[in-house]
Design an enzyme around this catalytic site. Structure first.
Site, PDB file in Angstrom:
ATOM      1  N   ARG A   1     -23.869 -15.239  33.974  1.00 10.42           N
ATOM      2  CA  ARG A   1     -23.213 -16.541  34.144  1.00 10.42           C
ATOM      3  C   ARG A   1     -23.849 -17.560  33.216  1.00 10.42           C
ATOM      4  O   ARG A   1     -25.074 -17.701  33.171  1.00 10.42           O
ATOM      5  CB  ARG A   1     -23.359 -17.041  35.573  1.00 10.42           C
ATOM      6  CG  ARG A   1     -22.665 -16.230  36.625  1.00 10.42           C
ATOM      7  CD  ARG A   1     -22.640 -16.989  37.956  1.00 10.42           C
ATOM      8  NE  ARG A   1     -22.424 -16.067  39.050  1.00 10.42           N
ATOM      9  CZ  ARG A   1     -23.382 -15.637  39.871  1.00 10.42           C
ATOM     10  NH1 ARG A   1     -24.607 -16.094  39.736  1.00 10.42           N
ATOM     11  NH2 ARG A   1     -23.114 -14.781  40.828  1.00 10.42           N
TER      12      ARG A   1
ATOM     13  N   GLU B   1     -13.599  -5.071  29.602  1.00 10.17           N
ATOM     14  CA  GLU B   1     -12.633  -5.061  30.705  1.00 10.17           C
ATOM     15  C   GLU B   1     -11.282  -5.586  30.255  1.00 10.17           C
ATOM     16  O   GLU B   1     -11.133  -6.120  29.141  1.00 10.17           O
ATOM     17  CB  GLU B   1     -13.161  -5.934  31.852  1.00 10.17           C
ATOM     18  CG  GLU B   1     -13.319  -7.400  31.482  1.00 10.17           C
ATOM     19  CD  GLU B   1     -14.145  -8.185  32.484  1.00 10.17           C
ATOM     20  OE1 GLU B   1     -14.904  -7.561  33.263  1.00 10.17           O
ATOM     21  OE2 GLU B   1     -14.058  -9.421  32.486  1.00 10.17           O
TER      22      GLU B   1
ATOM     23  N   HIS C   1     -20.564 -10.586  29.208  1.00 11.01           N
ATOM     24  CA  HIS C   1     -21.037  -9.264  29.599  1.00 11.01           C
ATOM     25  C   HIS C   1     -21.847  -8.640  28.467  1.00 11.01           C
ATOM     26  O   HIS C   1     -21.624  -8.942  27.285  1.00 11.01           O
ATOM     27  CB  HIS C   1     -19.870  -8.355  29.964  1.00 11.01           C
ATOM     28  CG  HIS C   1     -19.058  -8.859  31.114  1.00 11.01           C
ATOM     29  ND1 HIS C   1     -19.636  -9.314  32.277  1.00 11.01           N
ATOM     30  CD2 HIS C   1     -17.711  -8.989  31.291  1.00 11.01           C
ATOM     31  CE1 HIS C   1     -18.685  -9.698  33.119  1.00 11.01           C
ATOM     32  NE2 HIS C   1     -17.519  -9.513  32.539  1.00 11.01           N
TER      33      HIS C   1
ATOM     34  N   HIS D   1     -15.924 -15.862  28.672  1.00 15.83           N
ATOM     35  CA  HIS D   1     -14.627 -15.839  29.341  1.00 15.83           C
ATOM     36  C   HIS D   1     -14.737 -16.296  30.789  1.00 15.83           C
ATOM     37  O   HIS D   1     -15.830 -16.352  31.359  1.00 15.83           O
ATOM     38  CB  HIS D   1     -14.039 -14.430  29.296  1.00 15.83           C
ATOM     39  CG  HIS D   1     -14.824 -13.431  30.085  1.00 15.83           C
ATOM     40  ND1 HIS D   1     -15.994 -12.863  29.636  1.00 15.83           N
ATOM     41  CD2 HIS D   1     -14.630 -12.889  31.327  1.00 15.83           C
ATOM     42  CE1 HIS D   1     -16.471 -12.024  30.534  1.00 15.83           C
ATOM     43  NE2 HIS D   1     -15.667 -12.021  31.589  1.00 15.83           N
TER      44      HIS D   1
END
Length: 346
Positions: A212, A134, A117, A192
């Site tokens: 991605r 997150e 991210h 991750h």
């Protein structure tokens, strides 16, 4: 002015089909859309995004609908526009005047893509990208379930790019076994993936920007390798300082501090018998109910029932707000660092 009018706001979920999704959200007593072959990967519980990424949320705006009371059918965005601080307290909103949080449930029937991210630096330089940090709280985990969090020491950009080409990325990822009740913070820049066989609650900054970098051999989905490499923090994810995992046993409930970061705090509560609590929060809080049932009471409504699998946004300073719940009721509470310290379960 609005204290007597406001009440805990039940939110309608927004379901997202994903190639990696399944039907495990039914464990939360959800009636899911579609058939047994419809792969529901995400349930957006609280969303207030004026735009989403095409590869993430589908490209359209997403705003949670209120499901109860006088404001039923309105979006969280409409309430913020009309009532302002009565809903958001003193929280700083996003640049688009939206609620500063995105809350989901995730069902990983198969592995999610390996992804990164955006960092704040990258987001500042790209108007279509937004910072995303997150956390995952594990609600269900099949035997042997793992998450992937960070890359092994010594991994370079060149080695990682070569691993993408040779389909050996997994060899560079740090694999972390997980069990029900575990909670992991995933700061922006961390390479991750949520592994297969996991149902998780996800609390994050209000962004669905995802790059991605590897998709486990699946075809047909775009990769964003160059953008991911610009954002990726090479090496292990050092997150223990954000994951206190401290449990305090109170008279009416136990409280476990799961995540403490500059964007949000996440705690888990488990009610004991005869749980009754006057709520006097001066900032909004979000409750995700994982087990049990109960009800709220306030001047605007004498009885607002809740049960397992439901999510509520509780505005600040609701007049005469109390909550009662059955023994064993379990919920996740998201608060914000600028709110007054919580002394209810001391």
């Amino acid at each position: 002015m609005y204290a007597k009018k406001l009440y805990p706001l039940k939110l309608n979920p927004i379901y997202k089909e994903k190639v990696w999704g399944g039907r495990t959200l039914e464990l939360l007593d959800r009636t899911l859309p579609g058939t047994s072959n419809t792969h529901i990967g995400e349930s957006w519980e609280l969303a207030d995004l004026n735009q989403t990424s095409v590869s993430g949320g589908g490209g359209s705006p997403e705003h949670s609908l209120i499901a109860n009371g006088e404001f039923s059918g309105q979006t969280i965005s409409e309430l913020i526009q009309s009532l302002g601080p009565a809903i958001t307290g003193s929280l700083p909103l996003t640049d688009s005047n939206s609620f500063p949080l995105l809350v989901k449930f995730l069902d990983a029937k198969t592995n999610l893509s390996v992804q990164v991210h955006p960092s704040q630096k990258y987001a500042d330089a790209h108007e279509d990208a937004f910072l995303k940090s997150e956390c995952w709280y594990i609600l269900h985990a099949e035997p042997g379930a793992v998450i992937y969090k960070g890359v092994k020491e010594g991994t370079t950009e060149g080695l990682f790019r070569q691993a993408i080409k040779s389909n050996t990325v997994e060899e560079l990822l740090i694999k972390v076994p997980v069990n029900i009740g575990d909670c992991h913070y995933v700061p922006s820049g961390t390479c991750h993936a949520l592994g297969q066989g996991i149902l998780a609650a996800e609390v994050q900054t209000p962004s669905d920007t995802t790059f991605r970098v590897y998709d486990w051999g699946r075809t047909g989905r775009e990769l964003h390798i160059d953008a991911a490499m610009q954002c990726m923090t090479l090496g292990p994810a050092e997150t223990s300082k954000y994951e206190p995992n401290i449990t305090t046993d109170g008279q009416y409930a136990s409280r476990t501090q799961l995540i403490t970061c500059k964007f949000f705090n996440l705690d888990r509560y488990i009610a004991k018998s005869n749980f009754t609590d006057p709520l006097t929060n001066n900032e909004p809080i979000v409750w995700m109910f994982l087990e049990g049932s109960g009800h709220f009471s306030c001047d605007a409504s004498p009885h607002i029932a809740f049960e397992k699998g439901q999510t509520f946004l509780i505005p600040p300073n609701i007049s005469n707000l109390t909550v009662e719940m059955s023994e064993g009721t379990t919920w996740l509470e998201t608060t914000f660092p600028q709110a007054e310290p919580d002394t209810r379960i001391a």
